[in-house]
Design a protein around this motif. Sequence first.
Motif, PDB file in Angstrom:
ATOM      1  N   LYS A  13      26.776  46.095  51.197  1.00 37.03           N
ATOM      2  CA  LYS A  13      27.642  46.211  50.002  1.00 37.03           C
ATOM      3  C   LYS A  13      27.147  47.370  49.137  1.00 37.03           C
ATOM      4  CE  LYS A  13      28.754  41.285  49.479  1.00 37.03           C
ATOM      5  NZ  LYS A  13      28.661  40.103  48.629  1.00 37.03           N
ATOM      6  N   LEU A  14      25.831  47.451  48.957  1.00 36.52           N
ATOM      7  CA  LEU A  14      25.259  48.535  48.158  1.00 36.52           C
ATOM      8  C   LEU A  14      25.472  49.890  48.843  1.00 36.52           C
ATOM      9  CD1 LEU A  14      23.555  49.318  45.657  1.00 36.52           C
ATOM     10  CD2 LEU A  14      21.509  48.966  47.064  1.00 36.52           C
ATOM     11  N   LEU A  15      25.408  49.893  50.171  1.00 41.01           N
ATOM     12  CA  LEU A  15      25.628  51.150  50.916  1.00 41.01           C
ATOM     13  C   LEU A  15      27.021  51.700  50.651  1.00 41.01           C
ATOM     14  CD1 LEU A  15      23.983  50.332  54.378  1.00 41.01           C
ATOM     15  CD2 LEU A  15      23.183  52.028  52.714  1.00 41.01           C
ATOM     16  N   GLN A  16      28.000  50.807  50.479  1.00 39.53           N
ATOM     17  CA  GLN A  16      29.363  51.281  50.170  1.00 39.53           C
ATOM     18  C   GLN A  16      29.364  52.065  48.860  1.00 39.53           C
ATOM     19  OE1 GLN A  16      31.659  47.600  50.410  1.00 39.53           O
ATOM     20  NE2 GLN A  16      32.579  48.283  52.319  1.00 39.53           N
ATOM     21  N   GLY A  17      28.522  51.668  47.912  1.00 35.57           N
ATOM     22  CA  GLY A  17      28.403  52.413  46.663  1.00 35.57           C
ATOM     23  C   GLY A  17      27.578  53.681  46.845  1.00 35.57           C
ATOM     24  N   LEU A  18      26.441  53.546  47.535  1.00 31.80           N
ATOM     25  CA  LEU A  18      25.537  54.689  47.713  1.00 31.80           C
ATOM     26  C   LEU A  18      26.215  55.838  48.458  1.00 31.80           C
ATOM     27  CD1 LEU A  18      22.183  52.901  48.667  1.00 31.80           C
ATOM     28  CD2 LEU A  18      22.523  54.402  46.684  1.00 31.80           C
ATOM     29  N   LYS A  19      27.041  55.496  49.457  1.00 34.32           N
ATOM     30  CA  LYS A  19      27.650  56.564  50.266  1.00 34.32           C
ATOM     31  C   LYS A  19      28.666  57.373  49.473  1.00 34.32           C
ATOM     32  CE  LYS A  19      30.739  54.972  53.721  1.00 34.32           C
ATOM     33  NZ  LYS A  19      32.091  54.976  53.146  1.00 34.32           N
ATOM     34  N   GLU A  20      29.084  56.860  48.336  1.00 33.73           N
ATOM     35  CA  GLU A  20      29.986  57.626  47.463  1.00 33.73           C
ATOM     36  C   GLU A  20      29.206  58.614  46.589  1.00 33.73           C
ATOM     37  OE1 GLU A  20      33.559  56.925  47.085  1.00 33.73           O
ATOM     38  OE2 GLU A  20      33.180  55.830  48.954  1.00 33.73           O
ATOM     39  N   LEU A  21      27.908  58.358  46.446  1.00 30.29           N
ATOM     40  CA  LEU A  21      27.107  59.137  45.493  1.00 30.29           C
ATOM     41  C   LEU A  21      26.108  60.083  46.137  1.00 30.29           C
ATOM     42  CD1 LEU A  21      26.065  56.285  43.034  1.00 30.29           C
ATOM     43  CD2 LEU A  21      27.869  57.947  42.699  1.00 30.29           C
ATOM     44  N   VAL A  22      25.584  59.663  47.276  1.00 30.40           N
ATOM     45  CA  VAL A  22      24.503  60.431  47.903  1.00 30.40           C
ATOM     46  C   VAL A  22      25.085  61.226  49.073  1.00 30.40           C
ATOM     47  CG1 VAL A  22      22.272  60.223  49.094  1.00 30.40           C
ATOM     48  CG2 VAL A  22      22.862  58.606  47.285  1.00 30.40           C
ATOM     49  N   THR A  50      27.063  46.013  61.588  1.00 33.66           N
ATOM     50  CA  THR A  50      27.616  45.947  60.229  1.00 33.66           C
ATOM     51  C   THR A  50      27.345  47.261  59.480  1.00 33.66           C
ATOM     52  OG1 THR A  50      27.482  43.560  60.108  1.00 33.66           O
ATOM     53  CG2 THR A  50      27.467  44.723  58.011  1.00 33.66           C
ATOM     54  N   VAL A  51      26.152  47.807  59.658  1.00 34.17           N
ATOM     55  CA  VAL A  51      25.840  49.081  58.980  1.00 34.17           C
ATOM     56  C   VAL A  51      26.683  50.222  59.578  1.00 34.17           C
ATOM     57  CG1 VAL A  51      24.017  50.789  58.543  1.00 34.17           C
ATOM     58  CG2 VAL A  51      23.550  48.353  58.197  1.00 34.17           C
ATOM     59  N   LEU A  52      26.821  50.237  60.916  1.00 32.54           N
ATOM     60  CA  LEU A  52      27.671  51.267  61.547  1.00 32.54           C
ATOM     61  C   LEU A  52      29.101  51.167  61.017  1.00 32.54           C
ATOM     62  CD1 LEU A  52      26.585  51.032  65.321  1.00 32.54           C
ATOM     63  CD2 LEU A  52      26.339  53.059  63.868  1.00 32.54           C
ATOM     64  N   TYR A  53      29.639  49.952  60.964  1.00 28.25           N
ATOM     65  CA  TYR A  53      31.019  49.779  60.495  1.00 28.25           C
ATOM     66  C   TYR A  53      31.149  50.061  58.993  1.00 28.25           C
ATOM     67  CZ  TYR A  53      31.768  47.346  64.993  1.00 28.25           C
ATOM     68  OH  TYR A  53      31.858  47.027  66.322  1.00 28.25           O
ATOM     69  N   THR A  54      30.112  49.743  58.237  1.00 32.84           N
ATOM     70  CA  THR A  54      30.148  50.023  56.790  1.00 32.84           C
ATOM     71  C   THR A  54      30.200  51.527  56.549  1.00 32.84           C
ATOM     72  OG1 THR A  54      28.890  48.025  56.296  1.00 32.84           O
ATOM     73  CG2 THR A  54      28.900  49.728  54.598  1.00 32.84           C
ATOM     74  N   MET A  55      29.336  52.256  57.268  1.00 30.18           N
ATOM     75  CA  MET A  55      29.239  53.701  57.041  1.00 30.18           C
ATOM     76  C   MET A  55      30.443  54.457  57.608  1.00 30.18           C
ATOM     77  SD  MET A  55      26.612  53.767  55.213  1.00 30.18           S
ATOM     78  CE  MET A  55      26.206  55.498  54.990  1.00 30.18           C
ATOM     79  N   SER A  56      31.203  53.812  58.522  1.00 25.89           N
ATOM     80  CA  SER A  56      32.402  54.474  59.071  1.00 25.89           C
ATOM     81  C   SER A  56      33.685  53.851  58.516  1.00 25.89           C
ATOM     82  CB  SER A  56      32.383  54.385  60.599  1.00 25.89           C
ATOM     83  OG  SER A  56      32.334  53.026  60.996  1.00 25.89           O
TER      84      SER A  56
END
Length: 301
Positions: A13-22, A50-56
């Motif tokens: 969930k946090l990665l969804q936010g981080l990938k917008e900023l970093v 889950t991480v692969l699908y989150t980041m894509s």
Amino acid sequence: MITVLSGGTGTPKLLQGLKELVNPEDLTIIVNTLENDYFSGVYVSADIDTVLYTMSDMINDELWYGVKNDTFITHERLEEIGCSELLRIGDIDRATKIQKTQLMKKYGLTKAVEIQAEKMGIKSKIIPMSDENSDIKIITDIGELEFHDFLIKHQSQPEVLDVKFSKVKPADDIIDAIKNSRAVIIGPSNPITSISPILSLDGVRDALKEAYVIAVSPIIGNDSVSGPASKFMRALGIDVSSVGVASFYEDFLDNIVIDIKDEDKKIEVNQIVNKVIVTNTIMNNLDAKKNLAEIIINSIP
Ligand code: GDP
């Protein structure tokens, strides 16, 4: 570089936010592999997928498992022919798992994930914590259970007495990733079954002691936001609170984010960790995820 330690729900969930900023190239994600196992002949690495699908942007972020809008034709047919599966694996998700199983035989897990991430257009580096198979047992009042049996078959209901897992070798790039990072973020993942396996790898704790480490508490008040983390913590004698989380990571932690509802615990947490940030940590929409990610990034010295 920023490195994130991740399980399969809170941290994604946090990665969804981080990938917008970093900048995606500046993000490395080290993922728990403790619960990986074979189901229906395919290798299931739930947290990695889950991480692969989150980041894509493919993740089913209602379940934090599998691909959104997936179909279940194979799963249903398997049921019909008397081959029922413990895990409900979707058709697209199964394709990912079949590919990973095949790639792994040739190259090992780390390289298999690297190839899959590239095919999914992911620019961040996703590293499984280990290429070796691990083994986790949940010791409960009804006996010793495999992790997925505890979680799915028994719906996390049995009383937990202990959690035991085997030691595995860290994947090659993990220590370097931590050492070369401006900060390491421990997302709000289960401290016992998602983060502790990564911490148990040779060299990780020592590398974290040298790094700037920020954790987000997955515990608010006296319970986990979701899942059995509080049960596991209690079984291991860890106080189920943000104070308990801070103590669990005390030897290397520089900064912790606790929820606004735990404002009254700030002073106590501050006796354990130098810097304490109190804010909303419930990530139920993209704005909340981006806000939390921004607060974390801005707190890195
Ligand atoms: P798992 O691999 O599916 O067990 O997932 P993780 O270990 O990554 O995450 C599970 C943890 O995430 C649980 O302990 C939850 O309390 C925590 N969690 C889930 N959603 C949130 C949230 O929105 N905010 C916070 N602070 N924690 C969360």
